[in-house]
Design an enzyme around this catalytic site. Structure first.
Site: not given
Ligand code: NAI
Length: 716
Positions: A163, A167
C-alpha cells in the site's frame, strides 16, 4: 464572503460510495457541480461488487437538489468512468482519484496477488482515470486533478509495504502531470488524508476515530479543485479540520572531494557522513531544474577550501520581521512599524539582516573546512571577528539570490588563524545585490606557517578623538538571544546554559550579530530618519560579548556621511563593538528630542523628565535664565541606567549624553531617589549629605534647578 461554487462543472469522484469519496461527492453536489459517483461497491480488501454504495450517494445528492449519476466500474478501467461522465453531462472538469482498498501483510508475507491488486487500484486506477480525462482537460484548457496518498506512503508503516509503495507512486504521478498540464491550466495535487472510515476502523484508536470526520477534509479537496485555486504539484495533508503542505527537503550535503582532481573513496564518505546527513539548513527544491542547477554548480568546485556557490537562497516578509524583532524593533516605537508590518507602505528589511544571512550561509557551508593547512576549523572553535557589509541594490523582501563564497585570505596570528571570506550575493542574472566580508577567528588554528598580515581585510576605523555627537541605548531582554537565534544562528552557545558554561561564560551570550543589528538600528534612527534605503555599508569589530538583559549603549560620531559608532554595555561599561562605522547615502539629522522614546528601559524618572521637557518647551526663556548645562546620570539597582541632558542654555532637554557641549554640572542619583527629590519627599541637601546625590562640576549651579523640579512636584 462569496461562496465558492462549482456550477457548470462536472466532478468525477472515484470510490465515492463511502468514506472520504462520499464526503467529497456530497460537497461538490451541494455546491452546484454535476457529480459522477463511481464505486464498484466491493469489500475492504477488494472482493465482491454491488451497485448499492454508489446508488445511495447519488440518491442523497438528488435529495439535496443536486445532479449526479452512478458509475460501477473499477478504477482499473478508469476510461469507462470518464465515458460515463461524458455520456451523462458532456464534459469533465474535476477528477478526484480516491478509490482504495487494503491488503495488509508484513513484507515477507505479501503474496504477488496482494501486491498487484493494491498497485492496480491505487496507482494504475489513478493513472487510467486521469489519463482518460487529460485530453478533455487539454482541449478545454481547464482541469483539476486530485490523487490520494497516505502517511503510510510518506513515512512507511508496518504491514503496509504494498500500500505504501502504491501511495508514494501517486506523488510522482501527480507532480509530473502538474508540470505537463501547467500550460493548459490543468492542476494536479495529492491529498494525504487521515479520516474515520472502514479502512481505518481497526487501525485508529476509537476516541481518535470519532474526531476524524471525512467532512472535515472534503473542503480542502474541494478548494484544490476550485477554478480560483492555482495550487499545483503539491502534497496537502489534512485531518480533523487541519491542513498543511508537505515538502521533500534535502540537506546541504557535502562535497566529498578535497580537490576537483580527486576521486571519492569509501573512507571519504565515512569521514563526511555527519555533514552528508546534517539536516540543519535543509531545503526544498521547487523543481528538478533547480536541483540539477545546484548539482551542476557544485561540479568543479572542490571540497570547500575556496570557492562555493549556494543557489536558491531566499528570505520573505516573515523572515525579515522575525529578524527585526530579534534586534529590538518594537511597535512602541512608531518609526519601527515599517520593519514589523508587511502591509506598511514603507515595509523594509533592516540591512544588517543581510550580514546575518551571510554568516549563516558561511557556517552551513564547507568553505572554511580545510582552509588552514593541518588544522580543524569547526563551529566549536570559531569566533566572529569582523564584518563588512555593502549594499549595491534593492534588498526588499521577498528576495531570492545566489551566494558566491571565496576565502580571500588566511592569516596566522599565532594563537589562532584569521580566515577572511568574501560572500557576494547575486540575483538570477548575476547582478551583485550585496556583499559581505566575514573575518573569522579560529582559536588554536595558528602556527601553520602562514602570513601574519595581509591586504584583503577591509580595515576598521578608529572613532574620532572627541566626545560623541549622539548616544542611544537599548536594554536587551533576557530572551533577546532566544529570539535572535530564530533568524539562523542556532549555535547552542546562545541558548544552552551548559554549553555556555563549558565555553567559560556565566550564561548564554548574545550573538555579536544581534548587538550589531541593535547598534545599526539605532544609528539609522539617529542619522537616517530610520530609512534603511539610505544605508550603504558598514564595518565592525566584535570585541566582547553582551549578556541578554544588559543595556547596549551606542555612541555615535558624524563625519560627513560616515557615522562612526562604538557599542558598550552600560552595566559594566565595557566596549563590545569598536572601530566601527556605517556609511550612509545621505544623512537625516534627527533632533535628539525626537529620539527620546528609543530607549527600551522605562524608568520612573522618565515621566519627570518628560514633564520637564514640556515645561521647558512652554517657557524656554525661563529655562534659558538658568543658563547651565546639566547631565543627570540615573542609576538603577546600583548601575548606571540612563543619562539625561538638560541643556538649559539652549533650552533643550533630552535623553542621553550632551551632544556637542560640555556639562557644567553632573548629578548622579538613583531612579527612586530622583523621584523622591522631584516630588519634594527628599531634600537635596540631605540627599547630598547621605551620599544619595553625587554632584560634580559646578555644585552651586545645581541649586538653580530647584524651581524646575518644584514645577514637576506640583504636577505629579
Ligand atoms: P473507504 O473504504 O471508506 O472508501 C473507499 C471506497 O473505494 C469504497 O467505497 C470502495 O468500494 C471503493 N473502491 C475500492 N476499490 C475500488 C475500485 N477498484 N474501483 C472503484 N471503487 C473502489 O475508504 P476511505 O478511508 O474513504 O479511503 C479513501 C481513500 O483515501 C483511499 O484511497 C485510501 O487509501 C485513502 N486514505 C485513507 C485514509 C484514512 O485515514 N481513511 C488514510 C490515508 C489514505
Amino acid at each position: 464572503m462569496s461562496e465558492l461554487r462549482y456550477d457548470g462543472r462536472v466532478a468525477v469522484v472515484t470510490g465515492a460510495g463511502a468514506g472520504l469519496g462520499r464526503a467529497y461527492a456530497l460537497l461538490f453536489g451541494s455546491r452546484g457541480a454535476k457529480v459522477v459517483v463511481n464505486d464498484l461497491g466491493g469489500g475492504r480488501h477488494g472482493d465482491g461488487k454491488s451497485s448499492k454504495a454508489a446508488d445511495d450517494v447519488v440518491a442523497e445528492i438528488k435529495r439535496m437538489g443536486g445532479q449526479a449519476v452512478a458509475d460501477y466500474n473499477s478504477v482499473v478501467e478508469g476510461d469507462k468512468i470518464i465515458k460515463t461522465a461524458l455520456d451523462a453531462f458532456g464534459r469533465v472538469d474535476i477528477v478526484v482519484n480516491n478509490a482504495g482498498i487494503l491488503r495488509d501483510k508484513s513484507f515477507p508475507r505479501i503474496a504477488i496477488g496482494d501486491w498487484d491488486i493494491i498497485q492496480d487500484v491505487h496507482l494504475k486506477g489513478g493513472f487510467k482515470t486521469a489519463q482518460a480525462a487529460f485530453p478533455l482537460f487539454k482541449q478545454q484548457k481547464y482541469g483539476r486533478l486530485i490523487f490520494t496518498a497516505s502517511n503510510s506512503g510518506l513515512y512507511g508503516n508496518f504491514g503496509q509495504a504494498n500500500y505504501a509503495a502504491a501511495k508514494t507512486g501517486t506523488l510522482g504521478l501527480s507532480s509530473t502531470i502538474a508540470i505537463e498540464g501547467k500550460k493548459y491550466n490543468i492542476t494536479s495535487n495529492v491529498i494525504v488524508p487521515t479520516a474515520a472510515s472502514r479502512l481505518t476502523e481497526d487501525i485508529l484508536p476509537p476516541d481518535v476515530f470519532n474526531e476524524l470526520k471525512p467532512e472535515l477534509i472534503a473542503p480542502v479537496v474541494a478548494y484544490l479543485c476550485h477554478e480560483s485555486c492555482t495550487e499545483s504539484g503539491s502534497i496537502i495533508e489534512s485531518a480533523a479540520g487541519w491542513a498543511g503542505k508537505c515538502h521533500v527537503i534535502r540537506a546541504n550535503g557535502k562535497n566529498l572531494r578535497k580537490k576537483v582532481s580527486d576521486g571519492v573513496s569509501i573512507e571519504d564518505v565515512r569521514d563526511n557522513w555527519e555533514k552528508v546527513t546534517d539536516m540543519n539548513g535543509a531545503r526544498h527544491f521547487a523543481s528538478i531544474e533547480e536541483v540539477t542547477a545546484e548539482l551542476m554548480a557544485s561540479i568543479g568546485s572542490d571540497g570547500g577550501n575556496s570557492d562555493g556557490v549556494q543557489e536558491g537562497q531566499s528570505f520573505n516578509d516573515k523572515d525579515a520581521i522575525l529578524y527585526a524583532l530579534g534586534v529590538g524593533a518594537s511597535v512602541t516605537n512608531p518609526g519601527d512599524l515599517r520593519f514589523l508590518y508587511e502591509n506598511h507602505e514603507d515595509f523594509s528589511v533592516l540591512p544588517t539582516y543581510l550580514a546575518t544571512l551571510s554568516v549563516g550561509a558561511l557556517m552551513s557551508s564547507s568553505t572554511m573546512d580545510n582552509v588552514v593547512p593541518g588544522k580543524t576549523v569547526s563551529l566549536e572553535n570559531v569566533l566572529h571577528g569582523e564584518q563588512y557589509l555593502e549594499v549595491m541594490d534593492d534588498f526588499s523582501a521577498p528576495k531570492t539570490f545566489t551566494n558566491s563564497m571565496n576565502t580571500v585570505e588566511v592569516l596566522d596570528k599565532g594563537s589562532g588563524a584569521v580566515i577572511v571570506t568574501d560572500v557576494v550575493s547575486q540575483d538570477a542574472s548575476g547582478k551583485p545585490l550585496w556583499r559581505n566580508q566575514i573575518a573569522t577567528f579560529a582559536v588554536g588554528a595558528g602556527q601553520f606557517g602562514g602570513p601574519r598580515s595581509g591586504n584583503k581585510l577591509i580595515p576598521c576605523v578608529p572613532k574620532p578623538n572627541r566626545s560623541c555627537d549622539k548616544s542611544l541605548s537599548y536594554k536587551t531582554s533576557q530572551d533577546q538571544a532566544a529570539l535572535f537565534r530564530l533568524s539562523g544562528d542556532v549555535n547552542p552557545l546562545h541558548i544552552d546554559p551548559n554549553f555556555a558554561a563549558v565555553a567559560g561564560y556565566k550564561k548564554p551570550i548574545l550573538h555579536g550579530l544581534c548587538s550589531l543589528g541593535i547598534s545599526v538600528r539605532l544609528v539609522l534612527q539617529a542619522y537616517a530618519g530610520n530609512d534603511p534605503k539610505l544605508f550603504k555599508a558598514l564595518k565592525c569589530r566584535f570585541v566582547k560579548p553582551v549578556l541578554p538583559g544588559q543595556t547596549i549603549k551606542v555612541d555615535m560620531w558624524r563625519a560627513g556621511n560616515r557615522i562612526h559608532f562604538e557599542t558598550s554595555t552600560v552595566e559594566n561599561n565595557s566596549v563590545t563593538i569598536s572601530g566601527s562605522y556605517v556609511d550612509l547615502k545621505s544623512v537625516v539629522e534627527v533632533d535628539s528630542l525626537a529620539l527620546n522614546n528609543t530607549s527600551a528601559m522605562a524608568l520612573q524618572s522618565d515621566a519627570i523628565f518628560e514633564f520637564i521637557i514640556s515645561k521647558v518647551n512652554e517657557d524656554p526663556a525661563k529655562a534659558k535664565a538658568v543658563n547651565g548645562i546639566f547631565l543627570y546620570i540615573i542609576t538603577k539597582d546600583g548601575k548606571q541606567a540612563k543619562q539625561w541632558t538638560m541643556d538649559l542654555k539652549a533650552g533643550k532637554v533630552y535623553e542621553g549624553a550632551p551632544t556637542g557641549v560640555k556639562p557644567n554640572t553632573t548629578l548622579t542619583i538613583s531612579d527612586e531617589d530622583f523621584v523622591q527629590l522631584a516630588t519634594g519627599k527628599l531634600n537635596p541637601q540631605s540627599a547630598f549629605m547621605k551620599g544619595k546625590l553625587k554632584v560634580t562640576g559646578n555644585v552651586m549651579m545645581a541649586q538653580k534647578l530647584g524651581p524646575l523640579l518644584k514645577a514637576a512636584d506640583a504636577k505629579l
